[in-house]
Design an enzyme around this catalytic site. Structure first.
Site, PDB file in Angstrom:
ATOM      1  N   ASP A  98      34.404  -1.208 -42.499  1.00 54.99           N
ATOM      2  CA  ASP A  98      34.496  -2.454 -41.748  1.00 54.99           C
ATOM      3  C   ASP A  98      35.891  -2.521 -41.144  1.00 54.99           C
ATOM      4  O   ASP A  98      36.879  -2.349 -41.850  1.00 54.99           O
ATOM      5  CB  ASP A  98      34.260  -3.640 -42.704  1.00 54.99           C
ATOM      6  CG  ASP A  98      33.591  -4.813 -42.005  1.00 54.99           C
ATOM      7  OD1 ASP A  98      34.036  -5.142 -40.890  1.00 54.99           O
ATOM      8  OD2 ASP A  98      32.648  -5.396 -42.574  1.00 54.99           O
ATOM      9  N   ASP A 199      34.578  -6.038 -36.768  1.00 56.24           N
ATOM     10  CA  ASP A 199      34.498  -7.465 -37.045  1.00 56.24           C
ATOM     11  C   ASP A 199      35.049  -8.329 -35.909  1.00 56.24           C
ATOM     12  O   ASP A 199      36.157  -8.077 -35.425  1.00 56.24           O
ATOM     13  CB  ASP A 199      35.325  -7.732 -38.310  1.00 56.24           C
ATOM     14  CG  ASP A 199      35.154  -9.144 -38.839  1.00 56.24           C
ATOM     15  OD1 ASP A 199      34.083  -9.445 -39.354  1.00 56.24           O
ATOM     16  OD2 ASP A 199      36.107  -9.939 -38.725  1.00 56.24           O
ATOM     17  N   GLU A 256      30.415  -6.374 -33.859  1.00 54.63           N
ATOM     18  CA  GLU A 256      29.900  -7.714 -34.138  1.00 54.63           C
ATOM     19  C   GLU A 256      30.337  -8.586 -32.965  1.00 54.63           C
ATOM     20  O   GLU A 256      31.521  -8.886 -32.815  1.00 54.63           O
ATOM     21  CB  GLU A 256      30.470  -8.266 -35.436  1.00 54.63           C
ATOM     22  CG  GLU A 256      29.850  -9.612 -35.790  1.00 54.63           C
ATOM     23  CD  GLU A 256      30.753 -10.498 -36.621  1.00 54.63           C
ATOM     24  OE1 GLU A 256      30.227 -11.349 -37.346  1.00 54.63           O
ATOM     25  OE2 GLU A 256      31.992 -10.386 -36.535  1.00 54.63           O
ATOM     26  N   HIS A 328      25.622 -10.507 -44.494  1.00 54.47           N
ATOM     27  CA  HIS A 328      26.417 -11.271 -45.464  1.00 54.47           C
ATOM     28  C   HIS A 328      26.869 -12.636 -44.928  1.00 54.47           C
ATOM     29  O   HIS A 328      27.470 -13.406 -45.666  1.00 54.47           O
ATOM     30  CB  HIS A 328      27.642 -10.457 -45.869  1.00 54.47           C
ATOM     31  CG  HIS A 328      28.612 -10.296 -44.730  1.00 54.47           C
ATOM     32  ND1 HIS A 328      28.286  -9.605 -43.575  1.00 54.47           N
ATOM     33  CD2 HIS A 328      29.859 -10.767 -44.543  1.00 54.47           C
ATOM     34  CE1 HIS A 328      29.312  -9.661 -42.750  1.00 54.47           C
ATOM     35  NE2 HIS A 328      30.276 -10.354 -43.300  1.00 54.47           N
ATOM     36  N   ASP A 329      26.628 -12.897 -43.640  1.00 52.94           N
ATOM     37  CA  ASP A 329      26.994 -14.194 -43.060  1.00 52.94           C
ATOM     38  C   ASP A 329      25.785 -15.090 -42.843  1.00 52.94           C
ATOM     39  O   ASP A 329      25.925 -16.240 -42.437  1.00 52.94           O
ATOM     40  CB  ASP A 329      27.652 -13.998 -41.686  1.00 52.94           C
ATOM     41  CG  ASP A 329      29.020 -13.365 -41.761  1.00 52.94           C
ATOM     42  OD1 ASP A 329      29.684 -13.482 -42.807  1.00 52.94           O
ATOM     43  OD2 ASP A 329      29.432 -12.751 -40.752  1.00 52.94           O
TER      44      ASP A 329
HETATM   45  O1  TEU Z   1      32.215 -13.031 -38.715  1.00 54.68           O
HETATM   46  C1  TEU Z   1      32.583 -13.505 -37.430  1.00 54.68           C
HETATM   47  C2  TEU Z   1      31.912 -14.756 -37.054  1.00 54.68           C
HETATM   48  O2  TEU Z   1      31.815 -15.059 -35.870  1.00 54.68           O
HETATM   49  C3  TEU Z   1      31.615 -15.702 -38.174  1.00 54.68           C
HETATM   50  O3  TEU Z   1      32.523 -16.741 -38.002  1.00 54.68           O
HETATM   51  C4  TEU Z   1      30.317 -16.345 -38.248  1.00 54.68           C
HETATM   52  O4  TEU Z   1      30.122 -17.136 -37.120  1.00 54.68           O
HETATM   53  C5  TEU Z   1      30.381 -17.161 -39.529  1.00 54.68           C
HETATM   54  O5  TEU Z   1      30.150 -16.245 -40.577  1.00 54.68           O
HETATM   55  C6  TEU Z   1      29.411 -18.275 -39.653  1.00 54.68           C
HETATM   56  O6  TEU Z   1      29.675 -18.987 -40.846  1.00 54.68           O
HETATM   57  C7  TEU Z   1      32.988 -12.003 -39.243  1.00 54.68           C
HETATM   58  C8  TEU Z   1      32.530 -11.635 -40.641  1.00 54.68           C
HETATM   59  O7  TEU Z   1      31.231 -11.126 -40.586  1.00 54.68           O
HETATM   60  C9  TEU Z   1      32.668 -12.826 -41.535  1.00 54.68           C
HETATM   61  O8  TEU Z   1      32.197 -12.563 -42.829  1.00 54.68           O
HETATM   62  C10 TEU Z   1      34.125 -13.196 -41.579  1.00 54.68           C
HETATM   63  O9  TEU Z   1      34.281 -14.392 -42.305  1.00 54.68           O
HETATM   64  C11 TEU Z   1      34.715 -13.378 -40.186  1.00 54.68           C
HETATM   65  O10 TEU Z   1      34.352 -12.348 -39.284  1.00 54.68           O
HETATM   66  C12 TEU Z   1      36.213 -13.348 -40.248  1.00 54.68           C
HETATM   67  O11 TEU Z   1      36.654 -12.063 -40.512  1.00 54.68           O
END
Ligand code: TEU
Ligand code: CA
Length: 562
Positions: A98, A199, A256, A328-329
């Site tokens: 990542d 990311d 992403e 995971h989000d």
């Molecule tokens: O997520 C980016 C992102 O746009 C997130 O803010 C998403 O909208 C959010 O998870 C909704 O609650 C990435 C990663 O996947 C995430 O786990 C991290 O928290 C974020 O970047 C910051 O690095």
């Protein structure tokens, strides 16, 4: 489109903290990942993406990195990592790390040095900006709520953080910073990883004037993502990264990307695009609603299906996207996308069928293959995730009752997908001998790998069959490169499409009934074979098609026909 080695592969996201713990501290580790490589291989996985395993204070679960060159001690050592890499290679598997470089941790030495000397060299690695009459420079709201600005102690400066205040944004304008990052990327690529999941990359460019936007919430702030609508020149940043790093190693990159302008798809993932591929989040953003989780939507099956179809048609011919049900989000896909009557094993297999056979690279998320579900919590204090805590507050601020705010969290929380992997029904779910860092979903006694491995009709067994079908040399060409052609779109609850190969003329038909009632679909042209049935009805359906020329689908039934 140029063909790439990864196009016909299956990828799998590991959230290391919750995958497998081998030393009883309740935290998954790299030795745990190594111990499960054979499991993944047997499932049919080729590419593994590891969510961050670097040194981190874990304010945002490792997405706040304090040393890009070290493995977090919770996860193990660099020797463990090298062993993992060697063990994947032995099995013909690939590893993606990542890459989190929009921001780092406030515990990174760069940021510590910057705070110690706010006008010095390292301050230039970040965005240190003068306030306006003692107030913050603008009105942007961070991804996790509140202002994106935090005071730099002892000065009239503020530093920018689009995410948590412990995640200061890096200044990509600064050539020295870029050089440091490129060196780090190349260092990992030299080790022999296949590439990176990247990311939040759309955020790296910042406007020089940090102009305010029109407020869009009760806090008087404006979502920082809104600035991206007008953003120009991002491509130059991405090309610069690619030229200095990925291109030299022919690395695979999975971006992403949210908030991309639609007409930029080819620039992002076309032949010679900035990235190899990017996730297709269209079904996920459809559900989200702009104002926060308390305003998330429940679109109809038709709207959901049509969104996916539109996305498929936009992408094919341009590039090759990565398809996900969850990550995971996001909440668990089976809890989010399946209607109540379909929240069962048949429904889970149906969702797998209509996702994995789409045009693109399937990316499974750990636990998806056994149909893990969202996890209900009784109290906001039971959540660990920073975003969940913020969304709860946002909901209350917008006038929701506590019940309503909790409901929004239960449906949308990122912790839904972060509960430990359910390996067996024993204590600790086979994940740990100790106390898991995040409480298990209590349904591990029913939904777990061991139980499903024993059963040929389990969700896990079906995933294996589905992946095997996708890789079967007889159908691989079609299921990898075949055109996506929707069918039966006039039926609101039927999710049906063809994959048609221009190479060999093959036409594979995938049909699923997300509705409550039985449906009968008249088939045109002779269908020779049922390649897969989520209800084990291969014979029955084939016989019926021969006899009537029609395909009957019960509620939650999915079939793949040749
Ligand atoms: O997520 C980016 C992102 O746009 C997130 O803010 C998403 O909208 C959010 O998870 C909704 O609650 C990435 C990663 O996947 C995430 O786990 C991290 O928290 C974020 O970047 C910051 O690095
Ligand atoms: Ca551990």
């Amino acid at each position: 489109m140029k063909r790439k080695w990864w196009h016909d592969k299956i990828a799998y996201q590991i959230y290391p903290k919750s995958f497998m713990d081998t030393n009883g501290d309740g935290i998954g580790d790299l030795k745990g990942v190594i111990s499960k490589l054979d499991y993944l291989k047997e499932l049919g996985i080729d590419i593994i993406w590891l969510s961050p395993i670097y040194q981190s204070p874990f304010v945002d679960q490792g997405y706040d990195i304090s040393d890009y060159y070290s493995i977090g001690k919770e996860f193990g050592t660099m020797e463990d990592f090298d062993e993992l890499l060697a063990e994947t290679k032995k099995r013909g598997m690939y590893v993606l790390m990542d890459l989190v470089v929009n921001h780092c941790s406030d515990q990174h030495e760069w940021f510590k040095k910057a705070l110690a000397d706010p006008y010095g060299e390292y301050a230039g690695y970040f965005h240190f900006v003068k306030g306006k009459e003692g107030k913050v420079p603008n009105n942007w709201r961070s991804y996790f709520g509140g202002s994106v600005w935090e005071p730099v102690p002892g000065t009239d400066l503020f530093y920018l953080h689009l995410f948590a205040k412990e995640q200061p944004d890096l200044n990509w304008e600064n050539p020295k910073l870029r050089e440091e990052i490129y060196r780090m990327i190349n260092w990992w690529l030299e080790k022999g990883i296949a590439g990176f999941r990247i990311d939040a990359i759309i955020n790296i460019k910042k406007e020089p004037d940090f102009a305010s936007l029109s407020p869009d919430g009760p806090d008087g702030l404006a979502a920082c993502t809104r600035r991206l609508k007008k953003m120009e020149g991002l491509g130059e940043y991405f090309e610069d990264i690619k030229r200095h790093t990925f291109a030299k190693y022919d690395a695979m990159t999975v971006a992403e990307v949210f908030n991309m302008k639609e007409d930029e798809l080819a620039d992002f993932i076309g032949d010679d695009g900035h990235f190899s591929t990017m996730f297709d989040f269209s079904a996920h953003t459809l559900m989200q609603g702009e104002e926060g989780w308390y305003r998330s939507r429940k679109p109809s099956i038709k709207e959901w299906r049509d969104t996916i179809f539109a996305s498929q048609q936009r992408i094919q011919g341009v590039g090759f996207a990565a398809n996900i049900i969850e990550n995971h989000d996001e909440p668990r896909g089976v809890s989010r996308f399946l209607p109540e009557y379909a929240k069962n094993e048949a429904g889970k297999k149906m969702l797998a069928t209509t996702s994995l056979l789409l045009y693109g690279l399937p990316f499974l998320y750990q636990g998806q293959e056994i149909g893990m579900t969202n996890c209900r919590r009784e109290d906001i204090a039971e959540y660990d995730d920073i975003s969940t805590k913020d969304q709860y507050q946002e909901a209350l601020m917008a006038g929701c009752t506590e019940e309503k705010a909790m409901e929004a969290c239960m449906e949308n929380s990122r912790d839904n997908a972060r509960t430990p992997m359910q390996w067996n029904a024993g204590p600790g779910a086979g994940f740990t001998d100790g106390t898991p860092w995040l409480a298990l979903n209590p349904n591990y006694t029913k939904i777990n790998v061991e139980e499903q491995e024993r059963r040929s009709d389990s969700v896990l067994s079906y995933y294996k069959a589905l992946i095997a079908l996708k890789k079967n040399p007889e159908y691989k060409e079609t299921l990898t490169y075949g055109r996506f052609v929707p069918d039966f779109e006039e039926r609101d609850t039927i999710f049906a499409f063809h994959r048609i190969s221009d190479e060999n003329g093959q036409d594979i038909f995938v049909a699923a009934n997300y509705g409550k009632e039985r449906q009968t679909l008249p088939l045109s042209g002779g269908r020779a074979k049922v390649l897969l049935s989520n209800m084990g009805r291969e014979e029955e359906r084939m016989e019926e098609i021969r006899r009537t020329g029609c395909l009957t689908l019960d509620s939650c039934e999915a079939v793949v026909l040749l």
